[in-house]
Scaffold this motif. Structure first.
Motif, PDB file in Angstrom:
ATOM      1  N   LEU A  61     -18.740  55.564 -84.577  1.00  6.69           N
ATOM      2  CA  LEU A  61     -18.260  56.228 -85.803  1.00  6.69           C
ATOM      3  C   LEU A  61     -16.735  56.319 -85.769  1.00  6.69           C
ATOM      4  O   LEU A  61     -16.120  56.260 -84.699  1.00  6.69           O
ATOM      5  N   ASP A  62     -16.117  56.558 -86.921  1.00  8.24           N
ATOM      6  CA  ASP A  62     -14.670  56.750 -87.000  1.00  8.24           C
ATOM      7  C   ASP A  62     -14.243  57.964 -86.163  1.00  8.24           C
ATOM      8  O   ASP A  62     -14.944  58.974 -86.126  1.00  8.24           O
ATOM      9  N   SER A  63     -13.061  57.851 -85.540  1.00  5.64           N
ATOM     10  CA  SER A  63     -12.601  58.839 -84.570  1.00  5.64           C
ATOM     11  C   SER A  63     -12.583  60.294 -85.065  1.00  5.64           C
ATOM     12  O   SER A  63     -13.125  61.181 -84.402  1.00  5.64           O
ATOM     13  N   GLU A  64     -11.969  60.554 -86.193  1.00  5.45           N
ATOM     14  CA  GLU A  64     -11.797  61.951 -86.624  1.00  5.45           C
ATOM     15  C   GLU A  64     -13.128  62.610 -87.008  1.00  5.45           C
ATOM     16  O   GLU A  64     -13.424  63.713 -86.537  1.00  5.45           O
ATOM     17  N   PRO A  65     -13.959  61.969 -87.847  1.00  2.00           N
ATOM     18  CA  PRO A  65     -15.277  62.562 -88.136  1.00  2.00           C
ATOM     19  C   PRO A  65     -16.107  62.725 -86.861  1.00  2.00           C
ATOM     20  O   PRO A  65     -16.812  63.725 -86.707  1.00  2.00           O
ATOM     21  N   ALA A  66     -15.974  61.784 -85.917  1.00  2.00           N
ATOM     22  CA  ALA A  66     -16.727  61.900 -84.657  1.00  2.00           C
ATOM     23  C   ALA A  66     -16.362  63.196 -83.950  1.00  2.00           C
ATOM     24  O   ALA A  66     -17.233  63.933 -83.486  1.00  2.00           O
ATOM     25  N   LYS A  67     -15.057  63.506 -83.894  1.00  2.00           N
ATOM     26  CA  LYS A  67     -14.606  64.753 -83.246  1.00  2.00           C
ATOM     27  C   LYS A  67     -15.245  65.960 -83.923  1.00  2.00           C
ATOM     28  O   LYS A  67     -15.661  66.912 -83.280  1.00  2.00           O
ATOM     29  N   LYS A  68     -15.273  65.922 -85.257  1.00  2.00           N
ATOM     30  CA  LYS A  68     -15.857  67.041 -86.017  1.00  2.00           C
ATOM     31  C   LYS A  68     -17.336  67.195 -85.692  1.00  2.00           C
ATOM     32  O   LYS A  68     -17.829  68.305 -85.511  1.00  2.00           O
ATOM     33  N   TYR A  69     -18.043  66.056 -85.646  1.00  3.90           N
ATOM     34  CA  TYR A  69     -19.493  66.124 -85.432  1.00  3.90           C
ATOM     35  C   TYR A  69     -19.860  66.656 -84.056  1.00  3.90           C
ATOM     36  O   TYR A  69     -20.874  67.321 -83.905  1.00  3.90           O
ATOM     37  N   ILE A  70     -19.039  66.325 -83.035  1.00  8.11           N
ATOM     38  CA  ILE A  70     -19.432  66.796 -81.706  1.00  8.11           C
ATOM     39  C   ILE A  70     -18.851  68.174 -81.385  1.00  8.11           C
ATOM     40  O   ILE A  70     -19.207  68.774 -80.385  1.00  8.11           O
ATOM     41  N   ALA A  71     -17.977  68.666 -82.244  1.00 10.82           N
ATOM     42  CA  ALA A  71     -17.304  69.947 -81.979  1.00 10.82           C
ATOM     43  C   ALA A  71     -18.298  71.067 -81.672  1.00 10.82           C
ATOM     44  O   ALA A  71     -18.045  71.909 -80.822  1.00 10.82           O
ATOM     45  N   ASN A  72     -19.425  71.063 -82.364  1.00  7.18           N
ATOM     46  CA  ASN A  72     -20.389  72.156 -82.176  1.00  7.18           C
ATOM     47  C   ASN A  72     -21.528  71.795 -81.237  1.00  7.18           C
ATOM     48  O   ASN A  72     -22.531  72.496 -81.179  1.00  7.18           O
ATOM     49  N   SER A  73     -21.388  70.686 -80.554  1.00  6.28           N
ATOM     50  CA  SER A  73     -22.521  70.273 -79.729  1.00  6.28           C
ATOM     51  C   SER A  73     -22.171  70.367 -78.246  1.00  6.28           C
ATOM     52  O   SER A  73     -21.079  69.993 -77.825  1.00  6.28           O
ATOM     53  N   LYS A  74     -23.114  70.871 -77.468  1.00  4.97           N
ATOM     54  CA  LYS A  74     -22.844  71.078 -76.037  1.00  4.97           C
ATOM     55  C   LYS A  74     -23.128  69.812 -75.239  1.00  4.97           C
ATOM     56  O   LYS A  74     -22.594  69.621 -74.162  1.00  4.97           O
ATOM     57  N   ASP A  75     -23.994  68.954 -75.764  1.00  8.28           N
ATOM     58  CA  ASP A  75     -24.466  67.832 -74.942  1.00  8.28           C
ATOM     59  C   ASP A  75     -23.825  66.477 -75.287  1.00  8.28           C
ATOM     60  O   ASP A  75     -24.113  65.483 -74.645  1.00  8.28           O
ATOM     61  N   LEU A  76     -22.939  66.445 -76.292  1.00  9.26           N
ATOM     62  CA  LEU A  76     -22.365  65.153 -76.689  1.00  9.26           C
ATOM     63  C   LEU A  76     -20.871  65.061 -76.385  1.00  9.26           C
ATOM     64  O   LEU A  76     -20.162  66.057 -76.434  1.00  9.26           O
ATOM     65  N   ILE A  77     -20.427  63.844 -76.083  1.00  9.76           N
ATOM     66  CA  ILE A  77     -18.992  63.620 -75.848  1.00  9.76           C
ATOM     67  C   ILE A  77     -18.556  62.319 -76.535  1.00  9.76           C
ATOM     68  O   ILE A  77     -19.398  61.521 -76.958  1.00  9.76           O
TER      69      ILE A  77
END
Ligand code: GLN
Length: 240
Positions: free
Chosen positions: A177-193
């Motif tokens: 995925l595109d870099s900035e949206p990717a950061k947003k999507y994983i911001a609230n997730s504990k298991d993704l990087i």
């Protein structure tokens, strides 16, 4: 009496001309509000970097923009069939798309990244996705990138949050995925990087129909002055 009629018709024509001269140019805009921080819904309203940029362009040019939210892969067809006149959607100006639309000067540089599980970070390059189940969003540039990786099993999703869920549940191994949206999507997730692998840069640009050269010139001039007068940087700071 005749003179009065003449006078009135002259006045009426004059009024008509001045009203049309001052009538705002209305441009219908297509976007896909699932791409934070560029465009997303907040209390049912479409907001984001692209929307602020559009509003700033509106102030510069006097053009009134009316925004419609639609599926990402429907945006360019909507432009061609004149359902919208302009597309702003964190859209990468690819040579393939350039065949059918006219892009503005680039207004943001991005790249594709890999989202994966924390405990599965062995990915050093896109080629390491070979043999893996990789989620992409239908019609995004990530779709093109992964489709070109030999041996990668492409799983196409209509929405990024669905891909994120599939990844968390272990149904797929990674998402591109595109870099900035990717950061947003994983911001609230504990298991993704994010596995930050080397990637080509992509330029986001505004698209119009090939015949709308005047419109794209107005937009380019407006973006240039927004960059020169600091407005562009203000919008940038607000979101990044
Ligand atoms: N930049 C990507 C593309 O152009 C994704 C854009 C988006 O989803 N809004 O395909």
């Amino acid at each position: 009496m005749k003179n009065l009629v003449k006078l009135f018709s002259v006045l009426a024509v004059g009024l008509f001309i001045s009203v049309s001269a001052f009538a705002k140019q209305v441009v219908l805009v297509g976007t896909n509000a699932e791409f934070a921080p560029f465009e997303y819904l907040e209390k049912n309203e479409i907001v984001g970097f692209d929307i602020d940029l559009l509003n700033a362009i509106s102030k510069e040019t006097g053009i009134e923009f009316k925004i419609k939210d639609m599926a990402f892969d429907g945006l360019l067809p909507a432009l061609q069939t004149k359902k919208v006149d302009l597309v702003i959607a964190g859209m990468t100006a690819t040579p393939e798309r350039e065949k059918t639309v006219l892009f503005s000067k680039p207004y943001f540089t991005a790249k594709q990244v890999i989202i994966t599980k924390k405990n599965n970070n062995t990915l050093k390059s896109f080629d390491d996705l070979s043999g893996k189940k990789v989620g992409v969003m239908l019609g995004f540039t990530g779709d093109t990138v992964v489709s070109e990786i030999k041996g990668a099993k492409v799983e196409r999703f209509n929405a990024a949050y669905a891909a994120i869920m599939a990844l968390s549940q272990g149904k797929i191994d990674a998402i591109v995925l595109d870099s900035e949206p990717a950061k947003k999507y994983i911001a609230n997730s504990k298991d993704l990087i994010i596995a930050d692998v080397p990637a080509e840069e992509e330029d986001y640009a505004i698209a119009v129909r090939k015949t709308d050269k005047d419109l794209i010139e107005k937009i380019n001039t407006a973006v240039d002055s927004l960059k020169a007068n600091g407005e562009y940087d203000k919008i940038l700071k607000k979101y990044f």
